[in-house]
Write a protein that holds these residues in place. Sequence first.
Motif, PDB file in Angstrom:
ATOM      1  N   HIS A   1       0.819  -1.219   0.079  1.00 23.97           N
ATOM      2  CA  HIS A   1       0.134  -0.168  -0.150  1.00 23.97           C
ATOM      3  C   HIS A   1       0.458   1.541   0.160  1.00 23.97           C
ATOM      4  CE1 HIS A   1      -4.199  -1.387   0.509  1.00 23.97           C
ATOM      5  NE2 HIS A   1      -3.146  -2.740   1.503  1.00 23.97           N
ATOM      6  N   GLY A   2       0.174   1.940  -0.196  1.00 17.47           N
ATOM      7  CA  GLY A   2       1.149   3.788  -0.791  1.00 17.47           C
ATOM      8  C   GLY A   2       1.594   3.963   0.806  1.00 17.47           C
ATOM      9  N   SER A   3       0.868   3.621   2.197  1.00 16.34           N
ATOM     10  CA  SER A   3       0.271   3.737   3.084  1.00 16.34           C
ATOM     11  C   SER A   3       1.820   3.212   4.053  1.00 16.34           C
ATOM     12  CB  SER A   3      -0.560   3.236   4.744  1.00 16.34           C
ATOM     13  OG  SER A   3      -0.807   2.368   4.118  1.00 16.34           O
ATOM     14  N   GLY A   4       2.356   2.292   3.488  1.00 17.46           N
ATOM     15  CA  GLY A   4       3.933   1.404   3.636  1.00 17.46           C
ATOM     16  C   GLY A   4       3.122   0.101   4.552  1.00 17.46           C
ATOM     17  N   GLU A   5       1.567  -0.022   4.204  1.00 18.30           N
ATOM     18  CA  GLU A   5       1.085  -1.235   4.738  1.00 18.30           C
ATOM     19  C   GLU A   5       1.408  -2.434   3.508  1.00 18.30           C
ATOM     20  OE1 GLU A   5      -2.349  -3.750   6.596  1.00 18.30           O
ATOM     21  OE2 GLU A   5      -2.839  -2.103   5.384  1.00 18.30           O
ATOM     22  N   TRP A   6       1.930  -4.002   4.120  1.00 17.25           N
ATOM     23  CA  TRP A   6       2.531  -4.561   2.771  1.00 17.25           C
ATOM     24  C   TRP A   6       0.585  -5.854   3.438  1.00 17.25           C
ATOM     25  CZ3 TRP A   6       5.991  -5.613  -1.120  1.00 17.25           C
ATOM     26  CH2 TRP A   6       6.444  -5.008  -1.354  1.00 17.25           C
ATOM     27  N   LEU A   7       0.253  -6.416   2.610  1.00 19.76           N
ATOM     28  CA  LEU A   7      -1.153  -7.199   3.148  1.00 19.76           C
ATOM     29  C   LEU A   7      -0.933  -8.057   1.645  1.00 19.76           C
ATOM     30  CD1 LEU A   7      -4.967  -6.066   3.880  1.00 19.76           C
ATOM     31  CD2 LEU A   7      -3.708  -7.624   1.797  1.00 19.76           C
ATOM     32  N   TRP A   8      -0.980  -9.714   2.729  1.00 19.69           N
ATOM     33  CA  TRP A   8      -1.241 -10.990   1.737  1.00 19.69           C
ATOM     34  C   TRP A   8      -2.610 -11.567   1.829  1.00 19.69           C
ATOM     35  CZ3 TRP A   8       1.520 -13.775  -1.313  1.00 19.69           C
ATOM     36  CH2 TRP A   8       1.349 -15.207  -1.800  1.00 19.69           C
ATOM     37  N   ARG A   9      -3.120 -11.438   1.197  1.00 14.65           N
ATOM     38  CA  ARG A   9      -4.366 -12.624   0.646  1.00 14.65           C
ATOM     39  C   ARG A   9      -4.199 -14.471  -0.256  1.00 14.65           C
ATOM     40  NH1 ARG A   9      -9.564  -9.607   2.414  1.00 14.65           N
ATOM     41  NH2 ARG A   9     -11.276 -10.495   0.967  1.00 14.65           N
ATOM     42  N   PRO A  10      -4.240 -14.853   0.943  1.00 19.08           N
ATOM     43  CA  PRO A  10      -4.636 -16.109   0.260  1.00 19.08           C
ATOM     44  C   PRO A  10      -5.573 -17.053  -0.776  1.00 19.08           C
ATOM     45  CG  PRO A  10      -3.900 -16.441   2.094  1.00 19.08           C
ATOM     46  CD  PRO A  10      -4.450 -14.957   2.045  1.00 19.08           C
ATOM     47  N   LEU A  11      -5.488 -17.002  -1.607  1.00 18.12           N
ATOM     48  CA  LEU A  11      -6.119 -17.171  -2.898  1.00 18.12           C
ATOM     49  C   LEU A  11      -6.952 -18.511  -2.272  1.00 18.12           C
ATOM     50  CD1 LEU A  11      -4.035 -16.499  -6.581  1.00 18.12           C
ATOM     51  CD2 LEU A  11      -5.199 -14.844  -5.214  1.00 18.12           C
ATOM     52  N   THR A  12      -8.112 -18.595  -3.031  1.00 21.14           N
ATOM     53  CA  THR A  12      -9.370 -19.449  -3.177  1.00 21.14           C
ATOM     54  C   THR A  12     -10.174 -19.789  -4.069  1.00 21.14           C
ATOM     55  OG1 THR A  12     -11.037 -18.401  -2.473  1.00 21.14           O
ATOM     56  CG2 THR A  12      -9.635 -18.435  -0.496  1.00 21.14           C
ATOM     57  N   ASN A  13     -10.304 -21.273  -4.396  1.00 19.21           N
ATOM     58  CA  ASN A  13     -11.456 -21.139  -5.395  1.00 19.21           C
ATOM     59  C   ASN A  13     -12.824 -21.876  -5.504  1.00 19.21           C
ATOM     60  OD1 ASN A  13     -13.025 -22.462  -7.485  1.00 19.21           O
ATOM     61  ND2 ASN A  13     -11.967 -24.547  -7.210  1.00 19.21           N
ATOM     62  N   PRO A  14     -13.455 -20.642  -4.609  1.00 18.14           N
ATOM     63  CA  PRO A  14     -14.826 -20.007  -3.989  1.00 18.14           C
ATOM     64  C   PRO A  14     -16.337 -21.229  -4.645  1.00 18.14           C
ATOM     65  CG  PRO A  14     -14.275 -18.339  -4.880  1.00 18.14           C
ATOM     66  CD  PRO A  14     -13.270 -18.777  -5.853  1.00 18.14           C
ATOM     67  N   THR A  15     -16.777 -21.255  -4.554  1.00 23.70           N
ATOM     68  CA  THR A  15     -18.057 -21.921  -4.642  1.00 23.70           C
ATOM     69  C   THR A  15     -18.688 -21.018  -5.754  1.00 23.70           C
ATOM     70  OG1 THR A  15     -19.500 -21.086  -2.779  1.00 23.70           O
ATOM     71  CG2 THR A  15     -18.590 -23.458  -2.958  1.00 23.70           C
ATOM     72  N   VAL A  16     -18.623 -19.774  -5.644  1.00 18.01           N
ATOM     73  CA  VAL A  16     -19.874 -18.519  -6.290  1.00 18.01           C
ATOM     74  C   VAL A  16     -18.989 -17.206  -6.393  1.00 18.01           C
ATOM     75  CG1 VAL A  16     -21.463 -19.082  -5.056  1.00 18.01           C
ATOM     76  CG2 VAL A  16     -20.091 -17.172  -3.954  1.00 18.01           C
ATOM     77  N   ILE A  17     -18.798 -16.791  -7.605  1.00 22.94           N
ATOM     78  CA  ILE A  17     -17.741 -15.812  -7.647  1.00 22.94           C
ATOM     79  C   ILE A  17     -17.711 -14.161  -6.994  1.00 22.94           C
ATOM     80  CG2 ILE A  17     -17.260 -13.355  -8.997  1.00 22.94           C
ATOM     81  CD1 ILE A  17     -18.277 -14.679 -11.591  1.00 22.94           C
ATOM     82  N   ARG A  18     -16.482 -14.289  -6.280  1.00 21.12           N
ATOM     83  CA  ARG A  18     -16.392 -13.733  -5.417  1.00 21.12           C
ATOM     84  C   ARG A  18     -15.059 -12.138  -5.809  1.00 21.12           C
ATOM     85  NH1 ARG A  18     -13.909 -16.905   0.541  1.00 21.12           N
ATOM     86  NH2 ARG A  18     -12.064 -16.035  -0.396  1.00 21.12           N
ATOM     87  N   SER A  19     -15.448 -10.792  -5.479  1.00 22.08           N
ATOM     88  CA  SER A  19     -14.575  -9.457  -5.318  1.00 22.08           C
ATOM     89  C   SER A  19     -14.239  -8.920  -4.594  1.00 22.08           C
ATOM     90  CB  SER A  19     -15.417  -8.387  -6.453  1.00 22.08           C
ATOM     91  OG  SER A  19     -15.511  -7.726  -6.907  1.00 22.08           O
ATOM     92  N   ALA A  20     -12.766  -8.451  -4.460  1.00 28.26           N
ATOM     93  CA  ALA A  20     -12.486  -7.579  -3.539  1.00 28.26           C
ATOM     94  C   ALA A  20     -11.854  -6.881  -3.683  1.00 28.26           C
ATOM     95  CB  ALA A  20     -11.524  -8.194  -2.697  1.00 28.26           C
ATOM     96  N   ALA A  21     -11.730  -5.489  -3.086  1.00 26.85           N
ATOM     97  CA  ALA A  21     -11.502  -3.940  -3.703  1.00 26.85           C
ATOM     98  C   ALA A  21     -10.928  -3.925  -2.489  1.00 26.85           C
ATOM     99  CB  ALA A  21     -12.137  -3.100  -4.034  1.00 26.85           C
ATOM    100  N   PHE A  22      -9.714  -3.175  -2.485  1.00 24.34           N
ATOM    101  CA  PHE A  22      -8.623  -2.709  -1.164  1.00 24.34           C
ATOM    102  C   PHE A  22      -7.871  -1.422  -2.442  1.00 24.34           C
ATOM    103  CE2 PHE A  22      -8.561  -7.484  -2.413  1.00 24.34           C
ATOM    104  CZ  PHE A  22      -7.986  -7.058  -0.481  1.00 24.34           C
TER     105      PHE A  22
END
Length: 523
Positions: free
Chosen positions: A305-326
């Motif tokens: 992130h521009g703020s300096g935070e590092w973030l890790w999001r493990p991937l998944t194979n969902p049962t329905v379409i999933r959308s995330a916005a950071f």
Amino acid sequence: MKLSSLTAPGFSGLLRWLRRPQCLAVALVLAGGLAAQARADDEMFDFEVLQYKAKLLAAKPYEVRPVRVPEHLLAPAFTYDEHRDIRFRPEMAWWRREKLPFQLQFFHPGFIYNKTVQLSEVDGRAATSIDFNKRLFDYGKNGLKGGVPHDMGFSGFRVHYALNNPNYLDELVVFQGASYFRALCAKAVYGLSARGLAIDTAEPTGEEFPIFEEFWIEKPAADAKSLTAYALLDSPSVAGAYRFIITPGDDTVMQVKLALYLRKPVKVLGVAPLTSMFWHGEGSSDHYGDFRPEVHDSDGLLLAHGSGEWLWRPLTNPTVIRSAAFADVNPRGFGLLQRDRDFSHYEDLEASYQKRPSTWVEPVGNWGRGAIRLIEIPTPDETNDNIVAFWQPETLPAVGEPLVLEYRLHWNMDQIKPPSGATLATRIGHSKTHEPELTRFVVDFDSPYLRVRGGDFPAEAIVSVGEGAKLEHQSIQKNTANGSWRVAFALRPDGSGRPVELRCFIRRAPHVLTETWSYRWNP
């Protein structure tokens, strides 16, 4: 043969160009060779010429380019095996006779590849078309009773370079299909792909797939360490100009510059999109009866992130379409990574998932406000790319006005790491004997700093649970088997069925010792 590019006098900027007389069209036809040898002293091709071409293209209604591939070369009449039996002749590689460090090979249309692209070589100040010729290909056992049109064109191209061995030219990068491309670093095999642009991905109205319609590739010098290619993108909503400066190595870097012009407003414009596959991994509840412990090209999304935070999001194979916005302002980078390099975690002798590269997007300059989007789509097997990540600007230019951005695409194995500790693994499950109604999360972190700390080190686990569940208990413990640190916590869902956002990191106040682990849990 024809000069298949816009040529114009040189200029330092678009405004200067608009004040100049109209471009002089030059068409020279010369016999012999596989490429036309058109030349003119006042011709010039560069990114600004291409950008002006994209601007003119966007000002006109979109036109689907005619399909030049005959029906007898397309599925279902022409099969996968028949198309695979058509091979480019290595001895005919572009620039092979001149023994240049980069060489080109071309893809034959057919089967599902019904679109062709125009290729041109840029040598000095001249852009010259590279014309289709059957002599470039070995057709194997194909009879091809219907024949092959002499002006059909290619479905794409690949670049070869001595990436791993100075005496052998490996594949380095491939451009084929819509605006897709993928590259390799040293010691890697092909995995995830990148795209020129994503439009309305996972939207109910359907996704629009822009197409690289034309390419120009600069002829490299005898001692060149980089190769420059240009592309013209077109779609019903957008036209654009792209430049790729490709530098191979342990970290293969593609310096990308783009200029986009909207024909009409779009809902979702995805810049620097990455496309990957995740079927199942160590945190998956279903392994689909597969003998392999894990099957994926990438196992997580990493954000700086521009703020300096590092973030890790493990991937998944969902049962329905999933959308995330950071949401972010001037992001420092994002990418789809393959962190797990242990063969025993895949056990696949052919796919070699442990050798798939990671790809990191490094913005050049300030990108302003927007969001990094992650789309996860259900897939029943490993044949579908079901993961998409891209940058979505908060505001877009008006129709006809340019959006100009630059970024670096890094293709590597393990070079992209947060400055603090990283997530090693994510595991989710239940206890059969103790509080079986709770869902347990086990997250392993590691770093050189944490690895040398003993079990009495006063590390603290910070766990955040969003609405939809309650944190019942948590713990942090040194793993003496490998030196990593394990955070374990148990959650009780509230029965609403709402997705729950989770976050976790390790600190020793006031210092944060790891990246932030982020997960969306569907109870």
